[in-house]
Design a protein around this motif. Structure first.
Motif, PDB file in Angstrom:
ATOM      1  N   ASP A  71       0.305  -0.868  11.899  1.00 31.01           N
ATOM      2  CA  ASP A  71      -0.149  -1.939  11.015  1.00 31.01           C
ATOM      3  C   ASP A  71       0.921  -2.985  10.739  1.00 31.01           C
ATOM      4  O   ASP A  71       0.772  -3.793   9.846  1.00 31.01           O
ATOM      5  CB  ASP A  71      -0.716  -1.375   9.718  1.00 31.01           C
ATOM      6  CG  ASP A  71       0.300  -0.597   8.908  1.00 31.01           C
ATOM      7  OD1 ASP A  71       1.444  -0.446   9.368  1.00 31.01           O
ATOM      8  OD2 ASP A  71      -0.052  -0.142   7.817  1.00 31.01           O
ATOM      9  N   GLN A  88      -1.137  -7.372   5.495  1.00 27.25           N
ATOM     10  CA  GLN A  88      -1.741  -6.139   4.976  1.00 27.25           C
ATOM     11  C   GLN A  88      -3.262  -6.273   4.893  1.00 27.25           C
ATOM     12  O   GLN A  88      -3.991  -5.333   5.229  1.00 27.25           O
ATOM     13  CB  GLN A  88      -1.185  -5.785   3.589  1.00 27.25           C
ATOM     14  CG  GLN A  88       0.299  -5.536   3.564  1.00 27.25           C
ATOM     15  CD  GLN A  88       1.105  -6.779   3.220  1.00 27.25           C
ATOM     16  OE1 GLN A  88       0.697  -7.912   3.485  1.00 27.25           O
ATOM     17  NE2 GLN A  88       2.277  -6.570   2.643  1.00 27.25           N
ATOM     18  N   THR A  91      -4.676  -6.192   8.526  1.00 25.89           N
ATOM     19  CA  THR A  91      -4.674  -4.864   9.153  1.00 25.89           C
ATOM     20  C   THR A  91      -5.663  -3.915   8.492  1.00 25.89           C
ATOM     21  O   THR A  91      -6.303  -3.117   9.184  1.00 25.89           O
ATOM     22  CB  THR A  91      -3.263  -4.245   9.170  1.00 25.89           C
ATOM     23  OG1 THR A  91      -2.749  -4.172   7.847  1.00 25.89           O
ATOM     24  CG2 THR A  91      -2.326  -5.037  10.057  1.00 25.89           C
ATOM     25  N   ARG A  92      -5.819  -3.976   7.189  1.00 33.10           N
ATOM     26  CA  ARG A  92      -6.798  -3.107   6.519  1.00 33.10           C
ATOM     27  C   ARG A  92      -8.219  -3.454   6.989  1.00 33.10           C
ATOM     28  O   ARG A  92      -9.034  -2.569   7.221  1.00 33.10           O
ATOM     29  CB  ARG A  92      -6.701  -3.209   4.996  1.00 33.10           C
ATOM     30  CG  ARG A  92      -5.415  -2.685   4.430  1.00 33.10           C
ATOM     31  CD  ARG A  92      -5.174  -1.198   4.750  1.00 33.10           C
ATOM     32  NE  ARG A  92      -3.804  -0.841   4.468  1.00 33.10           N
ATOM     33  CZ  ARG A  92      -2.873  -0.599   5.384  1.00 33.10           C
ATOM     34  NH1 ARG A  92      -3.156  -0.643   6.655  1.00 33.10           N
ATOM     35  NH2 ARG A  92      -1.647  -0.286   5.038  1.00 33.10           N
ATOM     36  N   ARG A 118       2.698   4.133   9.152  1.00 32.23           N
ATOM     37  CA  ARG A 118       2.274   2.956   8.405  1.00 32.23           C
ATOM     38  C   ARG A 118       3.497   2.196   7.892  1.00 32.23           C
ATOM     39  O   ARG A 118       4.515   2.769   7.572  1.00 32.23           O
ATOM     40  CB  ARG A 118       1.423   3.365   7.213  1.00 32.23           C
ATOM     41  CG  ARG A 118       0.132   3.986   7.620  1.00 32.23           C
ATOM     42  CD  ARG A 118      -0.731   4.117   6.377  1.00 32.23           C
ATOM     43  NE  ARG A 118      -2.036   4.565   6.747  1.00 32.23           N
ATOM     44  CZ  ARG A 118      -2.953   3.777   7.269  1.00 32.23           C
ATOM     45  NH1 ARG A 118      -2.714   2.517   7.480  1.00 32.23           N
ATOM     46  NH2 ARG A 118      -4.128   4.244   7.597  1.00 32.23           N
ATOM     47  N   TRP A 121       5.611  -1.909   3.569  1.00 29.70           N
ATOM     48  CA  TRP A 121       5.779  -3.229   2.999  1.00 29.70           C
ATOM     49  C   TRP A 121       5.023  -3.358   1.714  1.00 29.70           C
ATOM     50  O   TRP A 121       3.958  -2.983   1.515  1.00 29.70           O
ATOM     51  CB  TRP A 121       5.319  -4.303   3.992  1.00 29.70           C
ATOM     52  CG  TRP A 121       6.109  -4.248   5.219  1.00 29.70           C
ATOM     53  CD1 TRP A 121       5.889  -3.440   6.306  1.00 29.70           C
ATOM     54  CD2 TRP A 121       7.263  -4.989   5.554  1.00 29.70           C
ATOM     55  NE1 TRP A 121       6.815  -3.643   7.261  1.00 29.70           N
ATOM     56  CE2 TRP A 121       7.687  -4.585   6.838  1.00 29.70           C
ATOM     57  CE3 TRP A 121       7.997  -5.941   4.880  1.00 29.70           C
ATOM     58  CZ2 TRP A 121       8.789  -5.122   7.453  1.00 29.70           C
ATOM     59  CZ3 TRP A 121       9.100  -6.484   5.511  1.00 29.70           C
ATOM     60  CH2 TRP A 121       9.492  -6.079   6.780  1.00 29.70           C
TER      61      TRP A 121
END
Length: 121
Positions: A71, A88, A91-92, A118, A121
């Motif tokens: 990710d 973030q 990628t989610r 993972r 960050w």
């Protein structure tokens, strides 16, 4: 117990599969980099590994299957910048879509996603 033979691609031979631990066979599979929709290569990896894990679960008392979701990498950063969105969030979104797509293909949900893979960050 049935004998499982696997292809040794280095030697181009079929060899008897002998697990390190017969009580808990462990398999790790590198998962996708989630910055866009899954492609046929992502699907192939998921389906082939799922098939292998299902077979191993018929032969051994316990099988631990772990795969990662990448990710954070250069492709993800670039895609996030192009979409003007935090990586973030990007990628989610694509991790969720990937898992939904692989479920449609019949992939078992009995796997763990490696937390160490993972980003922090």
């Amino acid at each position: 117990m049935a004998t499982l033979k696997i292809q040794n691609t280095l030697e181009n031979t079929k060899e008897k599969f002998i697990p390190i631990n017969f009580e808990n066979v462990r398999i790790y599979a590198c998962g996708p980099t989630v910055y866009y929709y899954a492609n046929i290569g992502n699907a192939r990896m998921a389906v082939v590994n799922d098939l292998l894990v299902r077979l191993l679960r018929r032969l051994y008392p316990k099988v631990t299957y772990v795969s990662n979701i990448t990710d954070i990498d250069d492709k993800i950063i670039e895609a996030a910048q192009n979409a003007n969105t935090p990586f973030q969030k990007l990628t989610r979104k694509f991790e969720k879509i990937y898992n939904e797509d692989m479920s449609v293909l019949g992939r078992s949900e009995e796997r763990r996603v490696g937390k160490e893979c993972r980003s922090r960050w």
